[in-house]
Scaffold this motif. Structure first.
Motif, mmCIF file in Angstrom:
data_model
loop_
_atom_site.group_PDB
_atom_site.id
_atom_site.type_symbol
_atom_site.label_atom_id
_atom_site.label_comp_id
_atom_site.label_asym_id
_atom_site.label_seq_id
_atom_site.Cartn_x
_atom_site.Cartn_y
_atom_site.Cartn_z
ATOM 1 N N LEU A 1 2.322 1.890 -3.416
ATOM 2 C CA LEU A 1 1.382 2.356 -4.434
ATOM 3 C C LEU A 1 0.952 3.796 -4.243
ATOM 4 O O LEU A 1 0.911 4.581 -5.200
ATOM 5 N N ASN A 2 0.602 4.172 -3.016
ATOM 6 C CA ASN A 2 0.037 5.508 -2.817
ATOM 7 C C ASN A 2 0.677 6.305 -1.681
ATOM 8 O O ASN A 2 0.198 7.382 -1.337
ATOM 9 N N GLY A 3 1.758 5.771 -1.101
ATOM 10 C CA GLY A 3 2.460 6.508 -0.051
ATOM 11 C C GLY A 3 1.781 6.458 1.307
ATOM 12 O O GLY A 3 2.237 7.111 2.251
ATOM 13 N N ASP A 4 0.714 5.670 1.441
ATOM 14 C CA ASP A 4 -0.001 5.560 2.722
ATOM 15 C C ASP A 4 0.707 4.543 3.611
ATOM 16 O O ASP A 4 0.675 3.335 3.344
ATOM 17 N N TYR A 5 1.328 5.014 4.683
ATOM 18 C CA TYR A 5 2.083 4.134 5.574
ATOM 19 C C TYR A 5 1.324 3.831 6.869
ATOM 20 O O TYR A 5 1.913 3.366 7.846
ATOM 21 N N GLN B 1 4.680 -1.320 -7.680
ATOM 22 C CA GLN B 1 4.226 -0.594 -8.866
ATOM 23 C C GLN B 1 4.064 -1.503 -10.077
ATOM 24 O O GLN B 1 3.188 -1.292 -10.901
ATOM 25 N N GLN C 1 0.822 -1.212 0.000
ATOM 26 C CA GLN C 1 0.000 0.000 0.000
ATOM 27 C C GLN C 1 0.853 1.257 0.000
ATOM 28 O O GLN C 1 0.581 2.209 -0.742
ATOM 29 N N GLU C 2 1.913 1.267 0.797
ATOM 30 C CA GLU C 2 2.781 2.439 0.817
ATOM 31 C C GLU C 2 3.494 2.609 -0.519
ATOM 32 O O GLU C 2 3.708 3.730 -0.983
#
Length: 237
Positions: free
Chosen positions: A132-136, A180, A129-130
């Motif tokens: 793909l969209n930087g959400d950690y 990615q 998830q991080e």
């Protein structure tokens, strides 16, 4: 890479605190909380397992993966490597070798924690998830859980528990970087089946930590490599 870094630091600090203050932590806490950690692992595994879309794919992946793991003797090889790494760390830090190096119960707990920290569903999907969209968020949540788990188990396993931060960091970074190009090749069904297979392994780890049933959890890991291809094939049938 905020998630992998924070997660690894949490394990290192937690292991250091647990090893340094193990004499000040009441035995009733250090003896009971590992069982609670095992229970949490079982609960997390169940929440992942119920996401399964194709039960036959999950069953095939687990059975074939476990068979491969047994034939390759993955857990035995890992046990040997861990013993060597523990001895090296203790020698480097000039710490007296403790009996845990030869204690199969402690070594089994060490292996279970290696799997729990490095290849848990929360860590795997958090890293993806991080990437793909930087959400950690998921990895920071896992870091909090791992921090307290490390403190408790370090009272029994010592500072060598901090070694687990290394494979965890490498695996999470690898997943983060590869996310990615990996994710476009997957489908929601493949991801759900992957999650469910990880849930089976987490349940096995939880049962092992709680001493209910000792599963060779490391030998089950090849199932994670097989589940997506098997799921994709069955999805097309």
């Amino acid at each position: 890479m905020i998630g992998p870094i924070s997660n690894s630091i949490a394990i290192i600090i937690g292991a250091s605190v647990g090893a340094a203050f193990h004499r000040h932590i009441p035995s009733r806490i250090s003896n009971s909380l590992p069982a609670v950690s095992g229970l949490i692992a079982i609960c997390l595994g169940i929440t992942l397992l119920i996401k399964v879309r194709q039960v036959p794919a999950m069953v095939l992946a687990v059975l074939i993966g476990y068979t491969l793991g047994e034939l390759l003797q993955l857990e035995d090889r890992l046990n040997h490597s861990i013993k060597l790494a523990q001895k090296k760390l203790l020698t480097t830090l000039k710490i007296e070798h403790s009996k845990l190096l030869g204690d199969e119960k402690h070594l089994g707990a060490f292996v279970s924690l290696l799997v729990l920290f490095s290849v848990s569903g929360l860590g795997i999907f958090g890293a993806i998830q991080e990437g793909l969209n930087g959400d950690y968020t998921l990895l920071v949540t896992k870091a909090i859980l791992d921090f307290f788990t490390s403190i408790i188990f370090a009272t029994q396993l010592g500072l060598s528990l901090a070694l687990l931060a290394i494979p965890q960091f490498l695996i999470q970074c690898g997943l983060l970087i590869s996310a990615q190009w990996l994710m476009p090749l997957t489908t929601p069904t493949m991801l759900a089946d992957f999650s469910a297979t990880g849930g089976v392994i987490l349940i096995a780890i939880g049962l092992r930590i709680t001493s209910i049933k000792v599963f060779a959890a490391v030998n089950m890991l090849p199932a994670l490599l097989l589940i997506m291809p098997i799921s994709a094939i069955l999805q097309r049938l």
